[in-house]
Design a protein around this motif. Structure first.
Motif, PDB file in Angstrom:
ATOM      1  N   ILE A   1       0.823  -1.311  -0.140  1.00 37.17           N
ATOM      2  CA  ILE A   1      -0.063   0.150  -0.036  1.00 37.17           C
ATOM      3  C   ILE A   1       0.946   1.315   0.020  1.00 37.17           C
ATOM      4  O   ILE A   1       0.475   1.951  -0.730  1.00 37.17           O
ATOM      5  CB  ILE A   1      -1.075  -0.030   1.096  1.00 37.17           C
ATOM      6  N   GLN A   2       2.071   1.158   0.618  1.00 37.51           N
ATOM      7  CA  GLN A   2       2.733   2.395   0.896  1.00 37.51           C
ATOM      8  C   GLN A   2       3.520   2.648  -0.438  1.00 37.51           C
ATOM      9  O   GLN A   2       3.881   3.707  -0.950  1.00 37.51           O
ATOM     10  CB  GLN A   2       3.774   2.146   1.949  1.00 37.51           C
ATOM     11  N   PHE A   3       4.027   1.571  -1.154  1.00 33.07           N
ATOM     12  CA  PHE A   3       4.600   1.608  -2.317  1.00 33.07           C
ATOM     13  C   PHE A   3       3.783   2.176  -3.442  1.00 33.07           C
ATOM     14  O   PHE A   3       4.174   3.208  -4.232  1.00 33.07           O
ATOM     15  CB  PHE A   3       5.140   0.162  -2.775  1.00 33.07           C
ATOM     16  N   LEU A   4       2.586   1.850  -3.504  1.00 32.50           N
ATOM     17  CA  LEU A   4       1.617   2.518  -4.368  1.00 32.50           C
ATOM     18  C   LEU A   4       1.389   4.019  -4.086  1.00 32.50           C
ATOM     19  O   LEU A   4       1.008   4.701  -5.076  1.00 32.50           O
ATOM     20  CB  LEU A   4       0.381   1.634  -4.391  1.00 32.50           C
ATOM     21  N   LYS A   5       1.076   4.214  -2.875  1.00 37.23           N
ATOM     22  CA  LYS A   5       0.974   5.437  -2.357  1.00 37.23           C
ATOM     23  C   LYS A   5       2.162   6.657  -2.580  1.00 37.23           C
ATOM     24  O   LYS A   5       1.720   7.647  -3.029  1.00 37.23           O
ATOM     25  CB  LYS A   5       0.649   5.866  -0.807  1.00 37.23           C
TER      26      LYS A   5
END
Length: 328
Positions: A73-77
């Protein structure tokens, strides 16, 4: 030089956003998935596409929340916030498989080697690691989003992404996404054609649809003549292009055409597409917002992964997954 067939990225994005909206009632989840798809369109190398799509599979295909899901999720954000081509990750790197079954298949989805390739990326992204799952449900879990992509889009990935745009010599060398120096075209649209259709319907024909062919031709001819003259005046071309080079018109001032000074128009503001730009607030599922609201009432602090300065993005890799499994 050769011709590359390519779909309009704006039309593809609109169709995908509408399909996502039919799969979930959560507007925040739909918006987040659409932003992720836009970043997938911007990929100009397969390694970057594997990283982006692999993390999408982890986020939307894993039912229970875990540290692996949080990192994805953090990667995509981070991708949505930066609007840059992500660095290639070894997590989902894999060559295109040579599948014999796709040669005898009848549909494009089954015959495409990209379907098999991204299926393998899906398996890596949704690989469960026993012993590290938490009790909480993943608010981003929505496998229907992945179904939409596999049913209609992943089989023709080169047609709506940037991996076939620009100089394709990058595939014949040892270059990677991180050491690409020149800017590569990320997407292609037919916005100029759509804009001209809008001018014809609204400005030239004034929204009149029932016109005879002769009347349509006269209106278009008048408009094109005016645009032709405007183009000559703006670029300071010779005035003889405006009228026929007749000596009588040049000598007799009474027969000369009257010209009006062109008003200076302000430069139009650059319009950026919603999903290809950095949003002010990254969309989130409604379930996650409700959870944060309840936690704040109970006094439970919210813990989120944050990207540290001068450090690479931390993303769970397949190697880390195998080590965790061995420890368990």
């Amino acid at each position: 030089m050769f011709t590359v067939l390519h779909l309009c990225s704006a039309h593809a994005l609109k169709a995908v956003a509408q399909s996502f909206g039919r799969q979930t009632n959560d507007s925040g989840l739909k918006e987040f998935a659409t932003f992720c798809f836009a970043r997938l369109q911007d990929c100009v190398h397969m390694d970057a596409a594997n990283s982006t799509f692999g993390n999408m599979c982890t986020v939307f295909g894993t039912k229970m929340e875990s540290r692996k899901v949080q990192k994805s999720i953090q990667f995509l954000k981070d991708q949505i916030s930066e609007v840059t081509v992500s660095e290639a990750s070894e997590d989902f790197k894999a060559p295109l498989p040579e599948d014999r079954d796709h040669k005898i298949a009848t549909s494009i989805v089954k015959r495409s080697p990209f379907t098999t390739h991204f299926r393998s990326v899906l398996q890596k992204g949704t690989a469960e690691v026993s012993g590290i799952q938490e009790e909480a449900d993943n608010p981003y879990f929505c496998p229907q989003i992945l179904d939409v992509l596999f049913e209609n889009y992943m089989c023709i990935y080169p047609l709506w992404s940037g991996i076939l745009l620009g100089d394709l010599a990058r595939y014949g060398s040892d270059q990677t996404v991180s050491n690409l120096k020149q800017e590569i075209e990320q997407r292609d649209t037919n916005c100029h054609v759509e804009k001209w259709f809008d001018i014809v319907k609204n400005n030239i024909l004034l929204k009149q649809k029932s016109l005879r062919p002769g009347e349509f031709v006269r209106k278009m001819h008048t408009s094109m003549q005016g645009r032709y003259k405007e183009h000559i005046l703006q670029l300071d071309f010779p005035e003889k292009l405006l009228v026929k080079p007749l000596k009588a018109l040049q000598k007799n001032l009474e027969q000369s055409q009257e010209e009006w000074a062109k008003k200076q128009e302000k430069d139009p503001k650059d319009f950026k597409s919603k999903y290809f730009s950095v949003p002010e607030d990254i969309p989130e599922p409604k379930a996650l917002k409700r959870k944060r609201k309840n936690d704040s009432k109970r006094g439970i602090p919210t813990v989120e992964l944050k990207k540290m300065p001068n450090e690479k993005k931390e993303v769970m890799s397949v190697k880390d997954t195998e080590e965790d499994t061995a420890k368990v």
